[in-house]
Scaffold this motif. Structure first.
Motif, PDB file in Angstrom:
ATOM      1  N   PRO A   9       0.850  -1.205   0.000  1.00  0.00           N
ATOM      2  CA  PRO A   9       0.000   0.000   0.000  1.00  0.00           C
ATOM      3  C   PRO A   9       0.873   1.238   0.000  1.00  0.00           C
ATOM      4  O   PRO A   9       1.981   1.201   0.544  1.00  0.00           O
ATOM      5  N   THR A  13      -1.659   6.026   2.115  1.00  0.00           N
ATOM      6  CA  THR A  13      -2.769   5.178   2.564  1.00  0.00           C
ATOM      7  C   THR A  13      -2.466   4.620   3.938  1.00  0.00           C
ATOM      8  O   THR A  13      -3.329   4.596   4.840  1.00  0.00           O
ATOM      9  N   THR A  14      -1.206   4.178   4.105  1.00  0.00           N
ATOM     10  CA  THR A  14      -0.794   3.600   5.390  1.00  0.00           C
ATOM     11  C   THR A  14      -0.905   4.646   6.496  1.00  0.00           C
ATOM     12  O   THR A  14      -1.440   4.381   7.596  1.00  0.00           O
ATOM     13  N   PHE A  16      -2.741   7.226   6.466  1.00  0.00           N
ATOM     14  CA  PHE A  16      -4.158   7.519   6.689  1.00  0.00           C
ATOM     15  C   PHE A  16      -4.781   6.473   7.593  1.00  0.00           C
ATOM     16  O   PHE A  16      -5.494   6.789   8.542  1.00  0.00           O
ATOM     17  N   LYS A  17      -4.438   5.186   7.324  1.00  0.00           N
ATOM     18  CA  LYS A  17      -5.006   4.104   8.138  1.00  0.00           C
ATOM     19  C   LYS A  17      -4.524   4.217   9.575  1.00  0.00           C
ATOM     20  O   LYS A  17      -5.278   4.004  10.531  1.00  0.00           O
ATOM     21  N   ILE A  18      -3.246   4.579   9.746  1.00  0.00           N
ATOM     22  CA  ILE A  18      -2.711   4.713  11.127  1.00  0.00           C
ATOM     23  C   ILE A  18      -3.400   5.850  11.873  1.00  0.00           C
ATOM     24  O   ILE A  18      -3.779   5.716  13.034  1.00  0.00           O
ATOM     25  N   ILE A  20      -6.356   7.013  11.248  1.00  0.00           N
ATOM     26  CA  ILE A  20      -7.739   6.572  11.558  1.00  0.00           C
ATOM     27  C   ILE A  20      -7.713   5.653  12.772  1.00  0.00           C
ATOM     28  O   ILE A  20      -8.530   5.745  13.705  1.00  0.00           O
ATOM     29  N   GLY A  21      -6.705   4.737  12.771  1.00  0.00           N
ATOM     30  CA  GLY A  21      -6.594   3.770  13.870  1.00  0.00           C
ATOM     31  C   GLY A  21      -6.387   4.468  15.201  1.00  0.00           C
ATOM     32  O   GLY A  21      -7.039   4.155  16.208  1.00  0.00           O
ATOM     33  N   GLY A  61      -9.411   0.376  16.210  1.00  0.00           N
ATOM     34  CA  GLY A  61      -8.326   1.352  15.945  1.00  0.00           C
ATOM     35  C   GLY A  61      -6.972   0.693  16.055  1.00  0.00           C
ATOM     36  O   GLY A  61      -6.091   0.925  15.206  1.00  0.00           O
ATOM     37  N   LEU A  64      -6.368  -1.313  13.117  1.00  0.00           N
ATOM     38  CA  LEU A  64      -6.034  -0.474  11.959  1.00  0.00           C
ATOM     39  C   LEU A  64      -4.569  -0.020  12.011  1.00  0.00           C
ATOM     40  O   LEU A  64      -3.919   0.150  10.976  1.00  0.00           O
ATOM     41  N   PRO A  68      -1.103  -2.288   9.096  1.00  0.00           N
ATOM     42  CA  PRO A  68      -0.006  -1.833   8.201  1.00  0.00           C
ATOM     43  C   PRO A  68       1.384  -2.236   8.702  1.00  0.00           C
ATOM     44  O   PRO A  68       2.262  -2.560   7.908  1.00  0.00           O
ATOM     45  N   ASN A  71       1.708  -5.737   8.040  1.00  0.00           N
ATOM     46  CA  ASN A  71       1.842  -5.867   6.582  1.00  0.00           C
ATOM     47  C   ASN A  71       3.264  -5.525   6.120  1.00  0.00           C
ATOM     48  O   ASN A  71       3.853  -6.193   5.264  1.00  0.00           O
TER      49      ASN A  71
END
Lengths: 210, 183
Positions: A9, A13-14, A16-18, A20-21, A61, A64, A68, A71
């Motif tokens: 990713p 994006t990563t 953003f996901k962190i 959000i998490g 969270g 999330l 990553p 990953n």
């Protein structure tokens, strides 16, 4: 599919996901501390379902954030290794196939070569047999000629030897006859016959003209 | 080689002897010297010995022959000694006789008989040869018992053979020729 898994990713994006998490984790903690969903949670707990929405949100969270990281550090290298292994296997299969094809070609070529060699060997054997037959015929002819020549030579030599012996015999006969004559004359020669011979010589002697 | 050298010496000797008119005397000298050499082997070996010096040889020759030979003969011997050709004396004598006979139109005959010839037979043979050849003849006489009987005469390159041995040899040749011709 492997490529999809393997595809990393993007960093935005990563991130953003962190974010959000973190937000969900903090929000879940806050909601849990404020007992925002107490009215829902208590009936569920009474029914034997101990569900805490704040914690659940926080866990989501955390997942999330965690996903990553996992990953990046676990799944991506694992997939890379798996994909590498698959590629190697594919390459190996491809090489095996190529080798099998090559072996097939070589086998065909080898069989053709054996066939050609056998044909050539048969031709050479036939040629050698013919040559040997010709040589045998020639040798037989030569031997016959040599035999005839040797027989003729031997006959000639026998004839020559016979003539030689006959001549020696004739000479010996002459010598014996003259030896006997000489002996007989020697016994009868005396001074008188000598004087007569000298006298005859004197009468007949003629000096040859030059 | 020796014969050619001897011929040259003999030719020169004959020329000088002819001018001095002593050919016969020189011939007799040479005959007596060669006869002495033939009959005395010690004398011959002394003369032909290369180890002996020339003076000794000349002294001996002068002592033996000087009062019996002409000066020309002794001069020849001195020359032969000087040139170390003394071994050629026999050949020189033969060649000298050949020149002498050629100059006097004389034939040389070698008469060989099975038994010794009487003087009358010798004269008769020489007379017959002179009549036949119309030349003067000088002859030597030898005895050879192997001739069995009769006489044989060599004149130049010719041979007149009246011996039993000669007849037998001719008969043998004829018989051999005939029997080998038949083969």
């Amino acid at each position: 599919m492997a490529n999809d898994i393997e595809k990393k990713p993007s960093s935005s994006t990563t991130a953003f996901k962190i974010i959000i998490g973190i937000t969900l984790m903090l929000a879940g903690g806050y909601l849990n501390s404020q007992h925002t969903f107490k009215s829902i949670e208590e009936p569920l707990a009474a029914q034997g379902i101990p569900l805490t929405f704040g914690n659940t949100i926080s866990v989501i969270g955390v997942f999330l954030i965690l996903f990553p990281v996992l990953n990046s550090f676990f799944f991506a290298p694992l997939m890379t290794a798996i994909n590498e292994r698959n590629r190697e296997l594919e390459n190996t299969f491809s090489e095996a196939e190529s080798l099998r094809k090559e072996m097939g070609d070589m086998k065909s070529a080898y069989e053709k070569r054996i066939s050609d060699t056998e044909a050539e060997a048969r031709e050479k054997i036939q040629a050698q047999l013919k040559e040997a037959q010709d040589l045998r015929t020639q040798l037989m002819a030569d031997a016959a000629t040599a035999k005839e020549h040797m027989i003729a030579q031997a006959q000639e030599e026998i004839s020559r030897e016979k003539d030689k012996i006959m001549n020696e015999l004739r000479v010996e006969v002459v010598n014996l006859a003259l030896g006997a004559t000489e002996k007989l004359i020697g016994e009868n020669v005396n001074n008188e016959t000598n004087k007569r011979l000298v006298q005859e010589f004197i009468e007949k002697a003629e000096v040859p003209s030059k | 080689m020796d014969a050619r050298v001897a011929t040259r010496y003999a030719q020169s000797l004959f020329d000088v002897a002819s001018k001095q008119n002593i050919v016969s005397s020189v011939s007799d000298d040479l005959a007596s010297i060669t006869a002495a050499l033939e009959h005395d082997p010690r004398f011959k070996s002394f003369i032909n010995n290369p180890a002996m010096n020339r003076e000794s040889k000349l002294k001996l020759m002068e002592g033996v022959f000087s009062d019996r030979t002409t000066a020309l003969t002794m001069q020849l011997f001195r020359l032969l000694l000087e040139k170390r050709r003394e071994s050629l004396i026999h050949l020189v004598a033969q060649e000298f006789d050949r020149f002498r006979r050629a100059a006097s139109n004389t034939l040389f005959a070698q008469v060989v008989s099975a038994m010794p010839l009487t003087e009358a037979e010798q004269k008769a043979i020489v007379g017959k040869l002179e009549t036949s050849s119309k030349q003067k003849v000088e002859a030597t006489f030898e005895v050879d018992a192997s001739l069995m009987s009769g006489v044989k005469v060599h004149v130049g390159n010719s041979v007149m053979d009246g011996t039993v041995r000669g007849s037998l040899d001719r008969l043998r040749d004829k018989l051999l020729y005939d029997v080998l011709k038949q083969a």
